[in-house]
Motif scaffolding. Structure first.
Motif, PDB file in Angstrom:
ATOM      1  N   ASN A 545     -58.402  30.662 -20.900  1.00 19.57           N
ATOM      2  CA  ASN A 545     -57.620  31.898 -20.817  1.00 19.57           C
ATOM      3  C   ASN A 545     -58.097  32.753 -19.643  1.00 19.57           C
ATOM      4  O   ASN A 545     -58.147  33.959 -19.707  1.00 19.57           O
ATOM      5  N   ASP A 546     -58.480  32.083 -18.556  1.00 21.01           N
ATOM      6  CA  ASP A 546     -58.983  32.811 -17.402  1.00 21.01           C
ATOM      7  C   ASP A 546     -57.928  33.730 -16.804  1.00 21.01           C
ATOM      8  O   ASP A 546     -58.235  34.768 -16.229  1.00 21.01           O
ATOM      9  N   ALA A 547     -56.665  33.334 -16.938  1.00 25.26           N
ATOM     10  CA  ALA A 547     -55.615  34.091 -16.265  1.00 25.26           C
ATOM     11  C   ALA A 547     -55.121  35.279 -17.063  1.00 25.26           C
ATOM     12  O   ALA A 547     -54.270  36.021 -16.625  1.00 25.26           O
ATOM     13  N   SER A 548     -55.640  35.469 -18.262  1.00 19.09           N
ATOM     14  CA  SER A 548     -55.201  36.603 -19.078  1.00 19.09           C
ATOM     15  C   SER A 548     -56.413  37.380 -19.557  1.00 19.09           C
ATOM     16  O   SER A 548     -57.505  36.854 -19.642  1.00 19.09           O
ATOM     17  N   ALA A 549     -56.213  38.625 -19.874  1.00 14.46           N
ATOM     18  CA  ALA A 549     -57.331  39.456 -20.326  1.00 14.46           C
ATOM     19  C   ALA A 549     -56.821  40.521 -21.269  1.00 14.46           C
ATOM     20  O   ALA A 549     -55.904  41.264 -20.946  1.00 14.46           O
ATOM     21  N   VAL A 550     -57.411  40.595 -22.452  1.00  9.10           N
ATOM     22  CA  VAL A 550     -57.021  41.619 -23.411  1.00  9.10           C
ATOM     23  C   VAL A 550     -57.955  42.819 -23.211  1.00  9.10           C
ATOM     24  O   VAL A 550     -58.810  43.105 -24.034  1.00  9.10           O
ATOM     25  N   TRP A 551     -57.786  43.480 -22.104  1.00  9.62           N
ATOM     26  CA  TRP A 551     -58.680  44.582 -21.746  1.00  9.62           C
ATOM     27  C   TRP A 551     -57.967  45.497 -20.777  1.00  9.62           C
ATOM     28  O   TRP A 551     -57.187  45.082 -19.929  1.00  9.62           O
ATOM     29  N   ARG A 552     -58.241  46.801 -20.923  1.00  9.71           N
ATOM     30  CA  ARG A 552     -57.716  47.785 -19.974  1.00  9.71           C
ATOM     31  C   ARG A 552     -58.735  48.907 -19.867  1.00  9.71           C
ATOM     32  O   ARG A 552     -59.297  49.346 -20.871  1.00  9.71           O
ATOM     33  N   ALA A 576     -71.115  32.244  -9.965  1.00  6.04           N
ATOM     34  CA  ALA A 576     -70.134  32.202 -11.061  1.00  6.04           C
ATOM     35  C   ALA A 576     -68.988  33.172 -10.801  1.00  6.04           C
ATOM     36  O   ALA A 576     -67.804  32.829 -10.981  1.00  6.04           O
ATOM     37  N   LEU A 577     -69.304  34.404 -10.369  1.00  6.28           N
ATOM     38  CA  LEU A 577     -68.259  35.390 -10.110  1.00  6.28           C
ATOM     39  C   LEU A 577     -67.377  34.978  -8.934  1.00  6.28           C
ATOM     40  O   LEU A 577     -66.155  35.133  -8.973  1.00  6.28           O
ATOM     41  N   ASN A 578     -67.994  34.463  -7.883  1.00  2.34           N
ATOM     42  CA  ASN A 578     -67.214  34.055  -6.707  1.00  2.34           C
ATOM     43  C   ASN A 578     -66.284  32.886  -7.030  1.00  2.34           C
ATOM     44  O   ASN A 578     -65.139  32.848  -6.583  1.00  2.34           O
ATOM     45  N   GLN A 579     -66.788  31.926  -7.791  1.00  2.00           N
ATOM     46  CA  GLN A 579     -65.948  30.780  -8.155  1.00  2.00           C
ATOM     47  C   GLN A 579     -64.774  31.218  -9.024  1.00  2.00           C
ATOM     48  O   GLN A 579     -63.647  30.746  -8.844  1.00  2.00           O
ATOM     49  N   ALA A 581     -63.398  34.180  -9.046  1.00  2.00           N
ATOM     50  CA  ALA A 581     -62.480  34.957  -8.212  1.00  2.00           C
ATOM     51  C   ALA A 581     -61.598  34.037  -7.370  1.00  2.00           C
ATOM     52  O   ALA A 581     -60.382  34.251  -7.253  1.00  2.00           O
ATOM     53  N   ARG A 582     -62.187  32.995  -6.784  1.00  2.00           N
ATOM     54  CA  ARG A 582     -61.387  32.062  -5.986  1.00  2.00           C
ATOM     55  C   ARG A 582     -60.375  31.319  -6.853  1.00  2.00           C
ATOM     56  O   ARG A 582     -59.229  31.107  -6.444  1.00  2.00           O
ATOM     57  N   ARG A 583     -60.793  30.949  -8.053  1.00  2.00           N
ATOM     58  CA  ARG A 583     -59.914  30.177  -8.934  1.00  2.00           C
ATOM     59  C   ARG A 583     -58.702  30.988  -9.371  1.00  2.00           C
ATOM     60  O   ARG A 583     -57.623  30.440  -9.617  1.00  2.00           O
ATOM     61  N   ASN A 584     -58.853  32.318  -9.467  1.00  2.00           N
ATOM     62  CA  ASN A 584     -57.779  33.165  -9.976  1.00  2.00           C
ATOM     63  C   ASN A 584     -57.229  34.130  -8.929  1.00  2.00           C
ATOM     64  O   ASN A 584     -56.537  35.079  -9.277  1.00  2.00           O
ATOM     65  N   ASN A 585     -57.572  33.868  -7.642  1.00  2.00           N
ATOM     66  CA  ASN A 585     -57.046  34.690  -6.536  1.00  2.00           C
ATOM     67  C   ASN A 585     -57.363  36.171  -6.739  1.00  2.00           C
ATOM     68  O   ASN A 585     -56.500  37.045  -6.617  1.00  2.00           O
ATOM     69  N   ILE A 586     -58.622  36.459  -7.058  1.00  3.36           N
ATOM     70  CA  ILE A 586     -59.083  37.830  -7.246  1.00  3.36           C
ATOM     71  C   ILE A 586     -59.947  38.223  -6.047  1.00  3.36           C
ATOM     72  O   ILE A 586     -60.812  37.456  -5.625  1.00  3.36           O
ATOM     73  N   ARG A 597     -59.347  40.608 -15.671  1.00  2.91           N
ATOM     74  CA  ARG A 597     -59.713  39.225 -15.975  1.00  2.91           C
ATOM     75  C   ARG A 597     -61.189  38.971 -15.699  1.00  2.91           C
ATOM     76  O   ARG A 597     -61.834  38.171 -16.380  1.00  2.91           O
ATOM     77  N   LEU A 598     -61.726  39.664 -14.704  1.00  6.72           N
ATOM     78  CA  LEU A 598     -63.140  39.503 -14.388  1.00  6.72           C
ATOM     79  C   LEU A 598     -64.012  40.078 -15.496  1.00  6.72           C
ATOM     80  O   LEU A 598     -65.062  39.512 -15.840  1.00  6.72           O
ATOM     81  N   VAL A 599     -63.581  41.196 -16.080  1.00  7.94           N
ATOM     82  CA  VAL A 599     -64.317  41.789 -17.190  1.00  7.94           C
ATOM     83  C   VAL A 599     -64.337  40.832 -18.379  1.00  7.94           C
ATOM     84  O   VAL A 599     -65.380  40.597 -19.009  1.00  7.94           O
ATOM     85  N   THR A 600     -63.184  40.260 -18.678  1.00  4.89           N
ATOM     86  CA  THR A 600     -63.099  39.306 -19.787  1.00  4.89           C
ATOM     87  C   THR A 600     -63.974  38.087 -19.528  1.00  4.89           C
ATOM     88  O   THR A 600     -64.630  37.570 -20.434  1.00  4.89           O
ATOM     89  N   TYR A 601     -63.977  37.637 -18.288  1.00  6.51           N
ATOM     90  CA  TYR A 601     -64.796  36.471 -17.935  1.00  6.51           C
ATOM     91  C   TYR A 601     -66.283  36.767 -18.128  1.00  6.51           C
ATOM     92  O   TYR A 601     -67.020  35.953 -18.695  1.00  6.51           O
ATOM     93  N   VAL A 602     -66.734  37.900 -17.654  1.00  4.21           N
ATOM     94  CA  VAL A 602     -68.147  38.269 -17.813  1.00  4.21           C
ATOM     95  C   VAL A 602     -68.518  38.350 -19.294  1.00  4.21           C
ATOM     96  O   VAL A 602     -69.587  37.889 -19.716  1.00  4.21           O
ATOM     97  N   GLU A 603     -67.621  38.935 -20.086  1.00  2.00           N
ATOM     98  CA  GLU A 603     -67.897  39.024 -21.522  1.00  2.00           C
ATOM     99  C   GLU A 603     -67.987  37.647 -22.149  1.00  2.00           C
ATOM    100  O   GLU A 603     -68.838  37.408 -23.018  1.00  2.00           O
TER     101      GLU A 603
END
Length: 915
Positions: A545-552, A576-579, A581-586, A597-603
């Motif tokens: 679910n890298d492309a979605s994030a239940v966070w605001r 990890a963060l750079n990879q 970001a590249r994978r999700n065009n961030i 999405r980055l916040v969700t990923y870190v969590e």
């Protein structure tokens, strides 16, 4: 047996386990995992068979007969649901980096901190007795093996207790091979390998004692069971339930099915340690097979113990006492090691699972929430987390040791195990409900869990405390507060059930009822709705679910980078963060705000290290979160589903493109091959045309330039010119025939013909050549063959081609050709057999290809153009027949063709039928 030998054997076995674990981790470092196998996976799941199975099943069978089977029937039934149920749980845990059962339940209900704490506490309370059961089994078996008490060692006090030292050594082993990384999702390859190895040892040991009792102490199973049937004490044990009630049996079946999923050790090996979800398919039948084999000799051992030992020893230790009683000390030692394996494997895996939950859901959240707790380096925090888990290991094993010395002494192994089974069964409503019902809420799950565990304590734990003398008997006889309907064994006045079934019935029933009712009355948060969708539609929403994030809210990249670097090395955090970001065009702006999405990923990364509850606390400490609305949650879910559908369509298009590319490549290869063969064919045909033309020209020039040649010489030259002209004409006709067959221009003139007449005509036509070569020809033709519908000239052409080939490859004066014709299966079968050099096996299909002679041009001079058999095959195919060659290498060849009696494309008429 002396205590020293027993102790050294146990320590030596633990040393062997250290070796197995070390070897597994050594292979892991070399990227050659020994546990990446469905067989090892299934064996690790056999940690389910603990000292309860090894000792307790025999004790249970000696008093309740076949009732012991219920536990394993329930487990086997659950195995049938491995792929749909356990497979979904594994998928969810891999996607969300879930590390424990508590993490799974809390995540389903919005990553609720309170739910995680409740599940952790209930797990510890429910499993501590089960770990104590294993320690008790080790203590009792050691006493039976050494013929004394574990307190009779040279040193008095705690240091003389074998159970204490077993606990210490196991704690050290778990710290070494089960607690080496702060990432809880990291597989413990050494530990899993050791558990799989122990599963083999305990199985072999139990089967060994079963064979010893059945065939060593008795004359086989028939003798043993016949003697048992004559014993009045044992006769009731042959029935399924000698009490007349099947409620205990059915209750244990359901209880065992739930425990196979919810026991922390089973969740650890089945879900967390799973390397490949496809391994489940093999475990579905391998694990039940293991259960069957390890239980084959339970009844023989139980009956043998009752017949030979009676009540002179506790029934639980018949397994060990029987070989020792008959002076088989070394077998007894091996049996002791098997029981030691069954107990230690459970303790190790169970302790790791509980330690993860205690650390991630109790200790770390409290520690990370403390105001004065500051960490700036990942190494320090990693060390803190590892130390917390090591202390948790000591505390858990210490509590189990205390329970074993106080309460477990007053209960059987099976009764203790069943109490723990009822405890973990309380997770069933929250988990199963969360997997199939989107309406399940956090409040419903919490209320159901608390209700179930209160009733578990009241109906099962309180009686065990009363039996141990820790509380008075009044609550058992008069009920709590003197209320008759609050008796632990007769709650709400329900009587007639055994204690375990009674406690299981009330605790689970009210747990489920409260869960459903409260959930229906509760309003769910946006986070609960989001995770409810992910759990119920786990396969619909995909694996990640890298492309979605239940966070605001508002978060900054440097804060997230710093937060992650507190738990893992800075370089690894940046990578990890750079990879991601590249994978999700961030775009990772230097000091800018972070994508949700980055916040969700870190969590999610932190969840794998410190659990979902602690991860929520840490992320909340560096971000400012805003509550999401329902519409936004559904937009996220729809976006996730649309992305999955798009990815699926792209994958399908990619697969279709790959398929078309392969087909085009194949067609291109065929075209290239055909083009090469045509070039070679033209070369060969040109060569074949040049040969007779050269001969004709040379002989013509001789005749022209030498008018005075004698009549005999002139006649000889003219005969040669005529023969070469016929050869040239025949070659041209073959090429033209082949072109007609290839283009479909060749039409067959179908009529009724007799194959026997065609054979005679072809043989007559070859007669002169046969006489010249002095080759014998034998006909074996059935005179009753009816006419067939065929093209007379073309079938004759096939016969002449086959006869010509047979003559060509037969030795002059030694050749022998046989022609056969008969009726088989409504078809005419014609064969031409020679005694030439035969056809090699690899060439038997190729010789019918039109360019075969071209491919054989490596020979000094090809025998003919190689078109005769290709044309023959075309003719037979057009007639709806078949042609093939059979050959004994260098012993001749037999060419056979068949024709249907009615022909192809010709309507059947009365005259045909008459023929």
């Amino acid at each position: 047996m002396s205590e020293v030998v027993a102790i050294l054997s146990a320590l030596g076995y633990l040393g062997l386990l250290f070796g197995v674990a070390w070897f597994a981790e050594y292979r892991q470092r070399r990227r050659k995992s020994i546990i990446a196998s469905p067989y090892v996976y299934a064996l690790s799941m056999a940690v389910y068979c603990t000292a309860w199975t090894y000792y307790g099943s025999v004790g249970r069978a000696s008093t309740n007969g076949m009732e012991f089977v219920a536990i394993y029937v329930g487990s086997t039934i659950m195995c049938a649901l491995f792929v749909p149920v356990l497979g979904r749980i594994i998928r969810i845990c891999n996607t969300l980096r879930i590390t424990s059962l508590a993490d799974l339940i809390s995540t389903r209900y919005g990553k609720n901190f309170s739910v995680a704490i409740a599940v952790t506490v209930f797990c510890v309370l429910g499993i501590i007795p089960y770990i104590a059961l294993q320690l008790k089994a080790i203590t009792v078996s050691f006493d039976v093996l050494t013929g004394g008490s574990s307190s009779n060692l040279p040193i008095n006090g705690l240091l003389s207790d074998s159970t204490f030292w077993t606990t210490v050594v196991l704690a050290l082993f778990i710290m070494l091979y089960g607690n080496r990384s702060i990432d809880s999702t990291e597989r413990h390859e050494g530990l899993v390998a050791a558990v799989a190895f122990e599963s083999i040892i305990k199985l072999v040991a139990f089967v060994a004692v079963g064979l010893f009792v059945t065939y060593g102490l008795f004359n086989g199973a028939e003798d043993l069971f016949s003697q048992a049937l004559k014993d009045e004490r044992l006769q009731p044990l042959f029935t399924l339930d000698n009490s007349g009630s099947y409620a205990p049996w059915m209750g244990q079946v359901v209880l065992a099915a739930m425990s196979l999923i919810f026991l922390p050790r089973q969740f650890q090996v089945s879900v967390i340690e799973n390397l490949d979800q496809r391994h489940l398919a093999k475990a579905t039948w391998m694990f039940p097979l293991y259960l069957l084999v390890i239980n084959l000799f339970v009844l023989p051992i139980a009956f043998g113990g009752m017949l030979l030992l009676g009540d002179s020893v506790p029934h639980d230790v018949y397994v060990l006492a029987l070989p020792l009683h008959f002076d088989h000390a070394w077998l007894g030692l091996f049996i002791f090691i098997g029981g030691f394996s069954a107990a230690t494997s459970m303790i190790m895996v169970e302790t790791i699972a509980l330690t993860t939950m205690v650390s991630n859901n109790l200790v770390m959240p409290a520690l990370l929430s403390a105001r004065d707790f500051k960490v700036t380096k990942s190494e320090k925090l990693s060390s803190t987390i590892l130390n917390v888990r090591r202390i948790s290991i000591v505390v858990i094993l210490g509590l189990a040791f205390i329970y074993e010395k106080t309460i477990a002494q007053h209960a059987t192994l099976v009764s203790i195990g069943l109490i723990s089974f009822v405890a973990v069964a309380q997770f069933a409503p929250a988990v199963f409900g969360g997997l199939i019902w989107k309406g399940g809420s956090q409040r419903g799950a919490m209320a159901g869990l608390c209700t179930g565990f209160v009733l578990w304590v009241f109906t099962l734990v309180v009686p065990s405390l009363s039996d141990a003398g820790l509380i008075g008997r009044g609550v058992m006889t008069d009920g709590l507060f003197g209320l008759w309907w609050l008796k632990p064994y007769a709650f709400l006045g329900l009587e007639g059930l055994d204690p375990v079934t009674h406690g299981f019935f009330w605790s689970t029933l009210l747990n489920l009822a409260v869960y459903v009712v409260v959930s229906l009355q509760s309003e769910r948060s946006a986070r609960e709705i989001y995770y409810g969708e992910l759990f119920v539609d786990a396969y619909k929403h995909g694996r990640t679910n890298d492309a979605s994030a239940v966070w605001r809210g508002t978060a900054y990249v440097p804060d997230l980078r710093s937060l992650l670097a507190n738990f893992i090395p800075t370089e690894r955090a940046d990578r990890a963060l750079n990879q991601f970001a590249r994978r999700n065009n961030i775009v990772l702006a230097g000091n800018g705000t972070a994508d949700p999405r980055l916040v969700t990923y870190v969590e999610r990364v932190l969840s794998g290290i410190i659990g979902s509850a602690s991860a929520r606390i840490m992320v909340a400490s560096v971000v400012k979160e805003e509550e999401l609305g329902m519409d936004e949650v559904f937009d996220i879910l729809r976006g996730s589903q649309q992305l999955i559908v798009l990815n699926k369509e792209l994958r399908q298009h990619g697969e279709e493109l790959d398929r078309l590319t392969q087909e085009l490549r194949k067609v291109n290869d065929e075209l290239r091959r055909s083009d090469e063969l045509k070039d070679e064919f033209l070369y060969t045909v040109t060569h074949e045309l040049r040969t007779p033309l050269t001969s004709i020209r040379a002989l013509s020039e001789i005749l022209h330039d030498n008018p005075a040649l004698g009549a005999d010489e002139r006649q000889q030259f003219l005969v040669t010119v005529t023969r070469e002209t016929e050869r040239l004409t025949r070659l041209i006709e073959q090429v033209l025939d082949l072109e007609k067959f290839e283009s479909g221009k060749q039409k067959l003139e179908m009529e009724q013909v007799r194959v026997t007449d065609l054979i005679d005509e072809a043989v007559d036509g070859m007669g002169q050549l046969l006489r010249e070569q002095r080759i014998e020809l034998v006909r074996n033709v059935d005179g009753e063959i009816p006419p067939v519908v065929a093209d007379r000239d073309r079938i004759l052409q096939v016969l002449i081609n086959l006869l010509s080939n047979a003559i060509k490859f037969s030795a002059p004066q030694k050749g022998r050709i046989q022609v056969f014709a008969s009726i088989q299966d409504e078809r005419v079968r014609v064969s031409v057999r020679d005694n030439g050099h035969g056809v090699e096996p690899a060439l038997r299909e190729l010789i019918f290809e039109k360019f075969f002679q071209v491919r054989k041009r490596a020979a000094r001079s090809p025998v003919g153009s190689g078109l005769g058999l290709a044309i023959s095959k075309k003719i037979i195919d057009l007639h709806g027949g078949t042609i093939r060659v059979e050959s004994d290498d260098r012993a001749g060849a037999e060419f056979t063709f068949t024709l249907p009696l009615r022909g192809v494309g010709v309507p059947t008429t009365d005259s045909d039928a008459a023929a």
